[in-house]
Design a protein around this motif. Structure first.
Motif, PDB file in Angstrom:
ATOM      1  N   PRO A   6      40.610  35.676  46.600  1.00 63.09           N
ATOM      2  CA  PRO A   6      41.871  35.056  47.040  1.00 63.09           C
ATOM      3  C   PRO A   6      42.764  34.661  45.863  1.00 63.09           C
ATOM      4  O   PRO A   6      43.990  34.791  45.933  1.00 63.09           O
ATOM      5  N   LEU A   7      42.153  34.209  44.782  1.00 62.51           N
ATOM      6  CA  LEU A   7      42.920  33.854  43.589  1.00 62.51           C
ATOM      7  C   LEU A   7      43.601  35.079  42.997  1.00 62.51           C
ATOM      8  O   LEU A   7      44.791  35.042  42.658  1.00 62.51           O
ATOM      9  N   LEU A   8      42.877  36.190  42.910  1.00 59.42           N
ATOM     10  CA  LEU A   8      43.470  37.431  42.401  1.00 59.42           C
ATOM     11  C   LEU A   8      44.611  37.904  43.308  1.00 59.42           C
ATOM     12  O   LEU A   8      45.638  38.374  42.821  1.00 59.42           O
ATOM     13  N   MET A   9      44.441  37.768  44.630  1.00 54.28           N
ATOM     14  CA  MET A   9      45.505  38.179  45.553  1.00 54.28           C
ATOM     15  C   MET A   9      46.750  37.315  45.365  1.00 54.28           C
ATOM     16  O   MET A   9      47.872  37.837  45.331  1.00 54.28           O
ATOM     17  N   ARG A  10      46.574  35.996  45.216  1.00 51.63           N
ATOM     18  CA  ARG A  10      47.715  35.115  44.989  1.00 51.63           C
ATOM     19  C   ARG A  10      48.401  35.439  43.660  1.00 51.63           C
ATOM     20  O   ARG A  10      49.637  35.479  43.579  1.00 51.63           O
ATOM     21  N   MET A  11      47.600  35.658  42.630  1.00 51.92           N
ATOM     22  CA  MET A  11      48.174  35.965  41.324  1.00 51.92           C
ATOM     23  C   MET A  11      48.905  37.303  41.344  1.00 51.92           C
ATOM     24  O   MET A  11      49.924  37.470  40.664  1.00 51.92           O
ATOM     25  N   THR A  12      48.418  38.257  42.131  1.00 53.36           N
ATOM     26  CA  THR A  12      49.106  39.544  42.299  1.00 53.36           C
ATOM     27  C   THR A  12      50.433  39.337  43.017  1.00 53.36           C
ATOM     28  O   THR A  12      51.465  39.863  42.597  1.00 53.36           O
ATOM     29  N   ASP A  13      50.413  38.534  44.081  1.00 50.03           N
ATOM     30  CA  ASP A  13      51.643  38.243  44.825  1.00 50.03           C
ATOM     31  C   ASP A  13      52.671  37.528  43.953  1.00 50.03           C
ATOM     32  O   ASP A  13      53.880  37.713  44.130  1.00 50.03           O
ATOM     33  N   GLN A  14      52.219  36.727  42.999  1.00 53.01           N
ATOM     34  CA  GLN A  14      53.111  35.983  42.103  1.00 53.01           C
ATOM     35  C   GLN A  14      53.586  36.821  40.919  1.00 53.01           C
ATOM     36  O   GLN A  14      54.361  36.351  40.092  1.00 53.01           O
ATOM     37  N   GLY A  15      53.086  38.050  40.803  1.00 49.63           N
ATOM     38  CA  GLY A  15      53.505  38.921  39.710  1.00 49.63           C
ATOM     39  C   GLY A  15      52.776  38.675  38.406  1.00 49.63           C
ATOM     40  O   GLY A  15      53.212  39.145  37.356  1.00 49.63           O
ATOM     41  N   LEU A  16      51.652  37.945  38.459  1.00 43.99           N
ATOM     42  CA  LEU A  16      50.892  37.655  37.244  1.00 43.99           C
ATOM     43  C   LEU A  16      49.820  38.696  36.955  1.00 43.99           C
ATOM     44  O   LEU A  16      49.383  38.850  35.810  1.00 43.99           O
ATOM     45  N   VAL A  17      49.368  39.389  37.994  1.00 39.75           N
ATOM     46  CA  VAL A  17      48.264  40.353  37.872  1.00 39.75           C
ATOM     47  C   VAL A  17      48.658  41.657  38.548  1.00 39.75           C
ATOM     48  O   VAL A  17      49.264  41.653  39.628  1.00 39.75           O
ATOM     49  N   ASP A  18      48.328  42.773  37.911  1.00 38.85           N
ATOM     50  CA  ASP A  18      48.429  44.095  38.522  1.00 38.85           C
ATOM     51  C   ASP A  18      47.076  44.435  39.112  1.00 38.85           C
ATOM     52  O   ASP A  18      46.034  44.099  38.523  1.00 38.85           O
ATOM     53  N   ALA A  19      47.082  45.114  40.248  1.00 34.38           N
ATOM     54  CA  ALA A  19      45.843  45.575  40.869  1.00 34.38           C
ATOM     55  C   ALA A  19      46.022  47.040  41.253  1.00 34.38           C
ATOM     56  O   ALA A  19      47.101  47.436  41.700  1.00 34.38           O
ATOM     57  N   GLU A  20      44.981  47.825  41.054  1.00 37.24           N
ATOM     58  CA  GLU A  20      45.035  49.227  41.466  1.00 37.24           C
ATOM     59  C   GLU A  20      43.643  49.697  41.856  1.00 37.24           C
ATOM     60  O   GLU A  20      42.636  49.150  41.398  1.00 37.24           O
ATOM     61  N   TRP A  21      43.623  50.696  42.738  1.00 38.49           N
ATOM     62  CA  TRP A  21      42.353  51.300  43.123  1.00 38.49           C
ATOM     63  C   TRP A  21      41.916  52.254  42.028  1.00 38.49           C
ATOM     64  O   TRP A  21      42.733  53.028  41.509  1.00 38.49           O
ATOM     65  N   ARG A  22      40.646  52.196  41.672  1.00 35.26           N
ATOM     66  CA  ARG A  22      40.075  53.100  40.675  1.00 35.26           C
ATOM     67  C   ARG A  22      39.024  53.962  41.345  1.00 35.26           C
ATOM     68  O   ARG A  22      38.164  53.467  42.060  1.00 35.26           O
ATOM     69  N   GLU A  23      39.109  55.234  41.103  1.00 37.64           N
ATOM     70  CA  GLU A  23      38.110  56.161  41.642  1.00 37.64           C
ATOM     71  C   GLU A  23      36.777  55.914  40.952  1.00 37.64           C
ATOM     72  O   GLU A  23      36.745  55.518  39.781  1.00 37.64           O
ATOM     73  N   PRO A  24      35.685  56.176  41.639  1.00 35.84           N
ATOM     74  CA  PRO A  24      34.361  55.917  41.040  1.00 35.84           C
ATOM     75  C   PRO A  24      34.082  56.851  39.877  1.00 35.84           C
ATOM     76  O   PRO A  24      34.551  57.988  39.839  1.00 35.84           O
ATOM     77  N   THR A  25      33.313  56.332  38.924  1.00 33.47           N
ATOM     78  CA  THR A  25      32.914  57.156  37.780  1.00 33.47           C
ATOM     79  C   THR A  25      31.625  57.906  38.078  1.00 33.47           C
ATOM     80  O   THR A  25      31.295  58.857  37.387  1.00 33.47           O
ATOM     81  N   ALA A  34      29.294  59.810  41.215  1.00 36.53           N
ATOM     82  CA  ALA A  34      29.357  60.366  42.566  1.00 36.53           C
ATOM     83  C   ALA A  34      28.617  59.459  43.548  1.00 36.53           C
ATOM     84  O   ALA A  34      27.599  58.867  43.218  1.00 36.53           O
ATOM     85  N   GLY A  35      29.185  59.334  44.756  1.00 38.53           N
ATOM     86  CA  GLY A  35      28.562  58.535  45.788  1.00 38.53           C
ATOM     87  C   GLY A  35      28.898  57.058  45.739  1.00 38.53           C
ATOM     88  O   GLY A  35      28.474  56.296  46.602  1.00 38.53           O
ATOM     89  N   ARG A  36      29.645  56.632  44.733  1.00 38.31           N
ATOM     90  CA  ARG A  36      30.035  55.225  44.617  1.00 38.31           C
ATOM     91  C   ARG A  36      31.432  55.051  45.229  1.00 38.31           C
ATOM     92  O   ARG A  36      32.253  55.965  45.170  1.00 38.31           O
ATOM     93  N   PRO A  37      31.718  53.889  45.788  1.00 40.28           N
ATOM     94  CA  PRO A  37      33.045  53.681  46.392  1.00 40.28           C
ATOM     95  C   PRO A  37      34.111  53.413  45.326  1.00 40.28           C
ATOM     96  O   PRO A  37      33.803  53.015  44.203  1.00 40.28           O
ATOM     97  N   ALA A  38      35.353  53.629  45.719  1.00 41.99           N
ATOM     98  CA  ALA A  38      36.477  53.252  44.852  1.00 41.99           C
ATOM     99  C   ALA A  38      36.497  51.728  44.758  1.00 41.99           C
ATOM    100  O   ALA A  38      36.038  51.039  45.666  1.00 41.99           O
ATOM    101  N   ARG A  39      36.997  51.209  43.634  1.00 41.87           N
ATOM    102  CA  ARG A  39      37.047  49.750  43.442  1.00 41.87           C
ATOM    103  C   ARG A  39      38.414  49.344  42.917  1.00 41.87           C
ATOM    104  O   ARG A  39      39.094  50.130  42.259  1.00 41.87           O
ATOM    105  N   HIS A  40      38.784  48.111  43.186  1.00 40.39           N
ATOM    106  CA  HIS A  40      40.000  47.558  42.615  1.00 40.39           C
ATOM    107  C   HIS A  40      39.742  47.198  41.154  1.00 40.39           C
ATOM    108  O   HIS A  40      38.648  46.782  40.796  1.00 40.39           O
TER     109      HIS A  40
END
Length: 88
Positions: free
Chosen positions: A32-51, A53-59
């Motif tokens: 929740p803190l990361l989401m608030r900081m993203t909404d405030q323009g303090l943090v960038d967030a992006e989906w990263r593909e797994p390094t 095979a078989g692992r999920p994508a992560r923020h």
């Protein structure tokens, strides 16, 4: 938030699990803190593909220029406060 800003101050992309380990914050507090900081323009967030095979994508997260400026200002204020406390 100050602890998280300090950990993210290296401006590298970090995954949530890494941030949990570095800060000691639990997921129910961290995300929740990361989401608030993203909404405030303090943090960038992006989906990263797994390094692997078989692992999920992560923020991944990193400070924006505005977030870095805030982290720097807080660090400078802390240093000034520490200097005042040392003086007799």
């Amino acid at each position: 938030m100050i602890l998280l800003l300090g950990v993210l101050a290296d401006r590298q992309w970090r995954h949530g699990y890494d941030l949990m380990k570095a800060t000691g914050l639990l997921s129910g507090t961290l995300y929740p803190l990361l989401m608030r900081m993203t909404d405030q323009g303090l943090v960038d967030a992006e989906w990263r593909e797994p390094t692997q095979a078989g692992r999920p994508a992560r923020h991944a997260y990193r400070l924006t220029a505005e977030g870095y400026a805030l982290a720097r200002d807080i660090a400078l204020q802390d240093a000034a406060l520490a200097k005042k406390e040392v003086r007799p």
